[in-house]
Design a protein around this motif. Sequence first.
Motif, PDB file in Angstrom:
ATOM      1  N   ALA A 109       0.834  -1.210   0.000  1.00  0.00           N
ATOM      2  CA  ALA A 109       0.000   0.000   0.000  1.00  0.00           C
ATOM      3  C   ALA A 109       0.863   1.252   0.000  1.00  0.00           C
ATOM      4  O   ALA A 109       0.348   2.360   0.109  1.00  0.00           O
ATOM      5  N   GLY A 110       2.179   1.090  -0.109  1.00  0.00           N
ATOM      6  CA  GLY A 110       3.084   2.232  -0.166  1.00  0.00           C
ATOM      7  C   GLY A 110       3.402   2.852   1.176  1.00  0.00           C
ATOM      8  O   GLY A 110       3.911   3.973   1.224  1.00  0.00           O
ATOM      9  N   ARG A 111       3.133   2.150   2.275  1.00  0.00           N
ATOM     10  CA  ARG A 111       3.393   2.688   3.615  1.00  0.00           C
ATOM     11  C   ARG A 111       4.809   2.292   4.051  1.00  0.00           C
ATOM     12  O   ARG A 111       4.999   1.460   4.951  1.00  0.00           O
ATOM     13  N   TYR A 112       5.781   2.882   3.414  1.00  0.00           N
ATOM     14  CA  TYR A 112       7.159   2.429   3.555  1.00  0.00           C
ATOM     15  C   TYR A 112       7.738   2.692   4.944  1.00  0.00           C
ATOM     16  O   TYR A 112       8.560   1.902   5.425  1.00  0.00           O
ATOM     17  N   ASP A 113       7.337   3.764   5.581  1.00  0.00           N
ATOM     18  CA  ASP A 113       7.864   4.045   6.922  1.00  0.00           C
ATOM     19  C   ASP A 113       7.442   2.962   7.909  1.00  0.00           C
ATOM     20  O   ASP A 113       8.259   2.456   8.684  1.00  0.00           O
ATOM     21  N   VAL A 114       6.163   2.625   7.893  1.00  0.00           N
ATOM     22  CA  VAL A 114       5.666   1.562   8.773  1.00  0.00           C
ATOM     23  C   VAL A 114       6.314   0.235   8.415  1.00  0.00           C
ATOM     24  O   VAL A 114       6.731  -0.541   9.288  1.00  0.00           O
ATOM     25  N   SER A 115       6.411  -0.009   7.118  1.00  0.00           N
ATOM     26  CA  SER A 115       6.987  -1.254   6.644  1.00  0.00           C
ATOM     27  C   SER A 115       8.412  -1.432   7.155  1.00  0.00           C
ATOM     28  O   SER A 115       8.760  -2.469   7.733  1.00  0.00           O
ATOM     29  N   GLN A 116       9.248  -0.410   6.981  1.00  0.00           N
ATOM     30  CA  GLN A 116      10.641  -0.540   7.398  1.00  0.00           C
ATOM     31  C   GLN A 116      10.780  -0.634   8.913  1.00  0.00           C
ATOM     32  O   GLN A 116      11.646  -1.358   9.421  1.00  0.00           O
ATOM     33  N   ALA A 117       9.930   0.060   9.642  1.00  0.00           N
ATOM     34  CA  ALA A 117       9.972  -0.043  11.105  1.00  0.00           C
ATOM     35  C   ALA A 117       9.710  -1.481  11.546  1.00  0.00           C
ATOM     36  O   ALA A 117      10.385  -2.009  12.448  1.00  0.00           O
ATOM     37  N   ARG A 118       8.744  -2.138  10.919  1.00  0.00           N
ATOM     38  CA  ARG A 118       8.454  -3.531  11.260  1.00  0.00           C
ATOM     39  C   ARG A 118       9.606  -4.446  10.831  1.00  0.00           C
ATOM     40  O   ARG A 118       9.961  -5.390  11.555  1.00  0.00           O
ATOM     41  N   GLN A 135      15.523 -14.148   8.420  1.00  0.00           N
ATOM     42  CA  GLN A 135      16.448 -13.046   8.149  1.00  0.00           C
ATOM     43  C   GLN A 135      16.480 -12.735   6.651  1.00  0.00           C
ATOM     44  O   GLN A 135      16.507 -11.571   6.244  1.00  0.00           O
ATOM     45  N   GLY A 136      16.477 -13.782   5.823  1.00  0.00           N
ATOM     46  CA  GLY A 136      16.445 -13.565   4.381  1.00  0.00           C
ATOM     47  C   GLY A 136      15.190 -12.841   3.942  1.00  0.00           C
ATOM     48  O   GLY A 136      15.239 -11.909   3.122  1.00  0.00           O
ATOM     49  N   LEU A 137      14.045 -13.248   4.488  1.00  0.00           N
ATOM     50  CA  LEU A 137      12.792 -12.572   4.156  1.00  0.00           C
ATOM     51  C   LEU A 137      12.828 -11.100   4.550  1.00  0.00           C
ATOM     52  O   LEU A 137      12.414 -10.223   3.784  1.00  0.00           O
ATOM     53  N   VAL A 138      13.333 -10.834   5.761  1.00  0.00           N
ATOM     54  CA  VAL A 138      13.351  -9.458   6.260  1.00  0.00           C
ATOM     55  C   VAL A 138      14.307  -8.598   5.450  1.00  0.00           C
ATOM     56  O   VAL A 138      13.987  -7.445   5.101  1.00  0.00           O
ATOM     57  N   LEU A 139      15.486  -9.123   5.147  1.00  0.00           N
ATOM     58  CA  LEU A 139      16.444  -8.357   4.343  1.00  0.00           C
ATOM     59  C   LEU A 139      15.871  -8.063   2.953  1.00  0.00           C
ATOM     60  O   LEU A 139      16.049  -6.958   2.420  1.00  0.00           O
ATOM     61  N   ALA A 140      15.171  -9.028   2.384  1.00  0.00           N
ATOM     62  CA  ALA A 140      14.522  -8.787   1.088  1.00  0.00           C
ATOM     63  C   ALA A 140      13.433  -7.734   1.226  1.00  0.00           C
ATOM     64  O   ALA A 140      13.251  -6.886   0.339  1.00  0.00           O
ATOM     65  N   GLY A 141      12.709  -7.757   2.346  1.00  0.00           N
ATOM     66  CA  GLY A 141      11.690  -6.738   2.584  1.00  0.00           C
ATOM     67  C   GLY A 141      12.295  -5.358   2.707  1.00  0.00           C
ATOM     68  O   GLY A 141      11.801  -4.383   2.118  1.00  0.00           O
ATOM     69  N   SER A 142      13.374  -5.245   3.467  1.00  0.00           N
ATOM     70  CA  SER A 142      14.051  -3.945   3.602  1.00  0.00           C
ATOM     71  C   SER A 142      14.593  -3.477   2.261  1.00  0.00           C
ATOM     72  O   SER A 142      14.597  -2.278   1.961  1.00  0.00           O
ATOM     73  N   ALA A 143      15.048  -4.416   1.444  1.00  0.00           N
ATOM     74  CA  ALA A 143      15.543  -4.059   0.111  1.00  0.00           C
ATOM     75  C   ALA A 143      14.416  -3.514  -0.761  1.00  0.00           C
ATOM     76  O   ALA A 143      14.614  -2.569  -1.526  1.00  0.00           O
ATOM     77  N   ARG A 144      13.220  -4.092  -0.638  1.00  0.00           N
ATOM     78  CA  ARG A 144      12.070  -3.571  -1.395  1.00  0.00           C
ATOM     79  C   ARG A 144      11.847  -2.094  -1.062  1.00  0.00           C
ATOM     80  O   ARG A 144      11.607  -1.269  -1.950  1.00  0.00           O
ATOM     81  N   VAL A 145      11.918  -1.775   0.230  1.00  0.00           N
ATOM     82  CA  VAL A 145      11.729  -0.390   0.650  1.00  0.00           C
ATOM     83  C   VAL A 145      12.864   0.479   0.122  1.00  0.00           C
ATOM     84  O   VAL A 145      12.645   1.592  -0.388  1.00  0.00           O
ATOM     85  N   ALA A 146      14.100  -0.011   0.219  1.00  0.00           N
ATOM     86  CA  ALA A 146      15.266   0.764  -0.212  1.00  0.00           C
ATOM     87  C   ALA A 146      15.245   1.077  -1.698  1.00  0.00           C
ATOM     88  O   ALA A 146      15.828   2.082  -2.133  1.00  0.00           O
ATOM     89  N   LEU A 147      14.577   0.253  -2.486  1.00  0.00           N
ATOM     90  CA  LEU A 147      14.531   0.487  -3.932  1.00  0.00           C
ATOM     91  C   LEU A 147      13.905   1.834  -4.281  1.00  0.00           C
ATOM     92  O   LEU A 147      14.140   2.365  -5.365  1.00  0.00           O
ATOM     93  N   SER A 148      13.133   2.393  -3.364  1.00  0.00           N
ATOM     94  CA  SER A 148      12.510   3.692  -3.629  1.00  0.00           C
ATOM     95  C   SER A 148      13.507   4.840  -3.577  1.00  0.00           C
ATOM     96  O   SER A 148      13.299   5.882  -4.214  1.00  0.00           O
ATOM     97  N   THR A 149      14.580   4.663  -2.814  1.00  0.00           N
ATOM     98  CA  THR A 149      15.491   5.787  -2.587  1.00  0.00           C
ATOM     99  C   THR A 149      16.961   5.462  -2.816  1.00  0.00           C
ATOM    100  O   THR A 149      17.750   6.353  -3.097  1.00  0.00           O
ATOM    101  N   ASP A 150      17.354   4.200  -2.672  1.00  0.00           N
ATOM    102  CA  ASP A 150      18.773   3.851  -2.719  1.00  0.00           C
ATOM    103  C   ASP A 150      18.931   2.436  -3.265  1.00  0.00           C
ATOM    104  O   ASP A 150      18.987   1.460  -2.513  1.00  0.00           O
TER     105      ASP A 150
END
Length: 339
Positions: A109-118, A135-150
């Motif tokens: 839903a594009g709620r990246y701040d909440v997503s990364q906090a979790r 850990q692999g799932l979480v790192l992939a999740g954080s990478a999804r968020v990072a794709l927006s900016t870095d």
Amino acid sequence: MDAVDAVDAVALLEVAEDAGARARRQEAAAFREVEARYPQVREALDRQLEAGQPAAGFRLASALVPFWISTARIDDGDAWFDRALGTTSGVDAGRARALYDHGYLVFWAGRYDVSQARFTEAMAAAEALGDGSLQGLVLAGSARVALSTDVAEAVRLLRQALVVTEDLDDGDPGRSSSLHVLGVALQMSGDLEGAREVMSARLATGRASGDPSIVWVESANLSMVERRLGHLERAEELSRLALQVVAVRGDEMPVAWVVNGLAAATAASGRTERAATLLGFAAAMLERAGGAWPPDEREQHEETLAGVRAVLHPDVLDAALARGAGLSAEDGVAYALHG
């Protein structure tokens, strides 16, 4: 909860988990029974918290994530996870997975701040538990968020995920997710050949294992790479293949992503008015699904829209976008596949 409630809760969990498995196999009406029993499901989630049984609630909620995404109910899942995680603490496997699932759910839903906090909370828990797959799932999740900016940071996180999951089979959820998102990150970083290699390998794996979810996802992603490499016929072929698979279930969000890719290939081949119609349909589908474009799809959508805007008269563009937006799901898919 009394014995009857407990039996009902187990039955509802089985229904939700079976529906998720059927959805992964791209079966039509995979979520029909969950939909029919959704009021009971919501009651069970709430009663499990009230009865001091968060572990059971977390398992049921995690099983419901695909349903919430597919039926435009991300807000329902977000509200329940927020409440449940806010009233529990400590490190255990169920709560750690719930932290990840909440972050994953709201990402779409594009709620990246909440997503990364979790994801940050989930990573600490996964490390404490020594759970490499999570850990692999979480790192992939954080990478999804990072794709927006870095994008470079996203690639770094995914390389780390592959190290963490190196002893796991490629079919493990943590490793599989890491490989999938790595292909996307490499594409966005400009390493098209690297992305093509990763996506092609996963597509071959999906075909060999008979996993239609991998087949359509990687076909759609590889279409984007092939288009950027100038292989337009191959790009269209891959997008149509992906659409044929996702159309069986008709979930609006993945249909929007796939049509978005087909629009890009169509525009690149010079059929700009048709591409604009496809863009209008894709955007309308995504809005109805309650989602937001993930970073790679947003980049592709904006690039394609800018391209057709530069060619078409404003009145023609507006009419094409409106025509696409007005199509039903069934008619839009038929238009995308057959014209």
